[in-house]
Motif scaffolding. Structure first.
Motif, short mmCIF file in Angstrom:
data_model
loop_
_atom_site.label_atom_id
_atom_site.label_comp_id
_atom_site.label_asym_id
_atom_site.label_seq_id
_atom_site.Cartn_x
_atom_site.Cartn_y
_atom_site.Cartn_z
N ARG A 16 8.04 6.17 -1.52
CA ARG A 16 9.04 5.24 -2.02
C ARG A 16 10.10 5.00 -0.96
NH1 ARG A 16 5.85 3.87 -4.35
NH2 ARG A 16 5.25 4.14 -6.46
N LEU A 17 10.24 3.75 -0.56
CA LEU A 17 11.29 3.39 0.38
C LEU A 17 12.44 2.80 -0.42
CD1 LEU A 17 9.18 1.77 3.22
CD2 LEU A 17 9.98 4.11 3.03
N ARG A 18 13.61 3.39 -0.29
CA ARG A 18 14.74 3.00 -1.12
C ARG A 18 15.68 2.01 -0.44
NH1 ARG A 18 12.97 3.93 -5.95
NH2 ARG A 18 12.34 6.06 -6.26
N ASP A 19 15.53 1.78 0.85
CA ASP A 19 16.49 0.94 1.55
C ASP A 19 16.15 -0.55 1.44
OD1 ASP A 19 14.25 1.26 3.14
OD2 ASP A 19 15.35 1.34 5.02
N GLY A 20 15.99 -1.02 0.21
CA GLY A 20 15.78 -2.44 -0.02
C GLY A 20 14.33 -2.89 -0.02
N TYR A 21 13.39 -1.98 0.18
CA TYR A 21 11.97 -2.35 0.18
C TYR A 21 11.44 -2.42 -1.25
CZ TYR A 21 11.10 -1.99 5.19
OH TYR A 21 11.08 -2.20 6.54
N ILE A 22 10.57 -3.38 -1.50
CA ILE A 22 9.82 -3.45 -2.74
C ILE A 22 8.50 -2.74 -2.47
CG2 ILE A 22 8.68 -4.96 -4.40
CD1 ILE A 22 10.77 -7.11 -3.59
N ASN A 23 8.21 -1.72 -3.26
CA ASN A 23 6.98 -0.94 -3.07
C ASN A 23 5.85 -1.57 -3.86
OD1 ASN A 23 8.12 1.44 -1.54
ND2 ASN A 23 9.47 1.38 -3.31
N VAL A 24 4.77 -1.93 -3.14
CA VAL A 24 3.65 -2.65 -3.74
C VAL A 24 2.38 -1.83 -3.52
CG1 VAL A 24 2.29 -4.78 -3.70
CG2 VAL A 24 4.76 -4.86 -3.26
N ASP A 25 1.60 -1.65 -4.58
CA ASP A 25 0.32 -0.95 -4.46
C ASP A 25 -0.60 -1.50 -5.55
OD1 ASP A 25 -0.43 1.98 -2.98
OD2 ASP A 25 -1.76 1.32 -4.60
N ARG A 26 -1.89 -1.43 -5.32
CA ARG A 26 -2.85 -1.91 -6.32
C ARG A 26 -3.19 -0.83 -7.34
NH1 ARG A 26 -8.68 -2.36 -3.27
NH2 ARG A 26 -8.90 -0.13 -2.92
N ASP A 27 -2.76 0.41 -7.08
CA ASP A 27 -3.04 1.54 -7.96
C ASP A 27 -1.87 1.75 -8.92
OD1 ASP A 27 -3.69 3.91 -9.20
OD2 ASP A 27 -4.05 5.02 -7.33
N GLY B 87 0.84 -1.19 0.00
CA GLY B 87 0.00 0.00 0.00
C GLY B 87 0.87 1.24 0.00
N SER B 88 1.95 1.18 -0.76
CA SER B 88 2.97 2.23 -0.73
C SER B 88 2.46 3.59 -1.19
CB SER B 88 4.17 1.82 -1.58
OG SER B 88 3.78 1.65 -2.94
N GLY B 89 1.46 3.60 -2.06
CA GLY B 89 1.04 4.88 -2.61
C GLY B 89 2.23 5.53 -3.30
N LEU B 90 2.41 6.82 -3.05
CA LEU B 90 3.52 7.54 -3.67
C LEU B 90 4.77 7.55 -2.80
CD1 LEU B 90 1.46 10.51 -5.15
CD2 LEU B 90 2.31 8.47 -6.35
N PHE C 237 -1.37 4.07 -10.90
CA PHE C 237 -0.96 5.48 -10.95
C PHE C 237 0.02 5.84 -9.84
CE2 PHE C 237 -5.07 5.41 -13.19
CZ PHE C 237 -4.62 5.87 -14.43
N ALA C 238 0.16 4.98 -8.85
CA ALA C 238 1.16 5.19 -7.80
C ALA C 238 2.55 4.72 -8.26
CB ALA C 238 0.76 4.44 -6.53
N SER C 239 2.61 4.12 -9.45
CA SER C 239 3.87 3.61 -10.02
C SER C 239 4.63 2.71 -9.05
CB SER C 239 4.76 4.77 -10.48
OG SER C 239 4.12 5.54 -11.46
N PRO C 240 3.97 1.68 -8.52
CA PRO C 240 4.68 0.78 -7.60
C PRO C 240 5.70 -0.07 -8.35
CG PRO C 240 2.54 -0.13 -8.15
CD PRO C 240 2.61 1.23 -8.80
N ASP C 241 6.62 -0.65 -7.59
CA ASP C 241 7.55 -1.62 -8.19
C ASP C 241 6.79 -2.86 -8.65
OD1 ASP C 241 9.73 0.06 -7.45
OD2 ASP C 241 9.75 -0.84 -5.45
N VAL C 242 5.77 -3.24 -7.85
CA VAL C 242 4.96 -4.41 -8.14
C VAL C 242 3.49 -4.06 -7.90
CG1 VAL C 242 4.43 -6.78 -7.42
CG2 VAL C 242 6.81 -6.01 -7.47
N LEU C 243 2.62 -4.40 -8.84
CA LEU C 243 1.18 -4.24 -8.62
C LEU C 243 0.73 -5.38 -7.71
CD1 LEU C 243 -0.39 -3.34 -12.08
CD2 LEU C 243 -0.43 -1.97 -10.00
N GLY C 244 0.01 -5.04 -6.65
CA GLY C 244 -0.45 -6.07 -5.74
C GLY C 244 -1.39 -5.51 -4.71
N ASP C 245 -2.05 -6.40 -4.01
CA ASP C 245 -3.09 -6.05 -3.05
C ASP C 245 -2.74 -6.63 -1.69
OD1 ASP C 245 -5.82 -6.63 -1.65
OD2 ASP C 245 -6.30 -5.24 -3.28
N ALA C 246 -3.10 -5.91 -0.63
CA ALA C 246 -2.81 -6.36 0.73
C ALA C 246 -3.56 -7.63 1.09
CB ALA C 246 -3.15 -5.26 1.74
#
Length: 158
Positions: free
Chosen positions: A12-23, A7-10, A25-34
């Motif tokens: 961005r965590l750069r310290d090794g986290y994969i940013n996941v969001d279902r939106d 649920g990263s939204g906009l 338009f949030a430009s996540p690294d991976v599209l996904g749902d909680a």
């Protein structure tokens, strides 16, 4: 080490986290749902300002089992939410639940003597909590077996 910001939204965590969001338009690294996490054996899961968008029933019956499934043994779930009755908690009409640190105790062995409910079958170890007038932050760990409660309340009186 697998670290996921769900649920990263906009943000961005750069310290090794994969940013996941279902939106998208949030430009996540991976599209996904909680409720259907696209990973398993997660070592660290961050959920910031997402849990309040689920009803209590959804948290109990869908979110908690999914987080439990996706976390590795000893994996840590860090959850941040607006604290109940704060402006942040009540201003958004999309918020479906309110949170205080003690509410997370229901997903630990803390209430095993009182609650014998199958829908609370996943038991985390609450390892940390802090809160202020704006938000609550907790860390829960998935353990191999049910462990005695070591939450801040129990440690205070042990």
């Amino acid at each position: 080490m697998l670290k996921v910001n769900i649920g990263s939204g906009l943000v961005r965590l750069r310290d090794g986290y994969i940013n996941v969001d279902r939106d998208i338009f949030a430009s996540p690294d991976v599209l996904g749902d909680a409720l259907q996490l696209p990973f398993a054996n997660i070592d660290r899961l961050l959920m910031s300002h997402l849990i309040e968008h689920f009803s209590d029933n959804q948290v109990i019956t869908k979110l908690i089992p999914e987080v439990w499934r996706a976390l590795a043994i000893n994996g840590e779930w860090e959850c941040i939410a607006p604290i109940a009755n704060s402006f942040g908690a009540v201003q958004d009409p999309d918020h479906r639940s309110q949170w205080v640190p003690q509410k997370f105790l229901y997903f630990t062995s803390h209430f095993d003597d009182i609650l014998n409910r199958p829908d609370y079958e996943q038991r985390f170890q609450l390892t940390y909590w802090e809160y202020n007038t704006a938000e609550v932050k907790v860390k829960l760990r998935k353990t191999a077996e049910k462990e005695p409660c070591k939450c801040p309340l129990c440690l205070q009186f042990s």
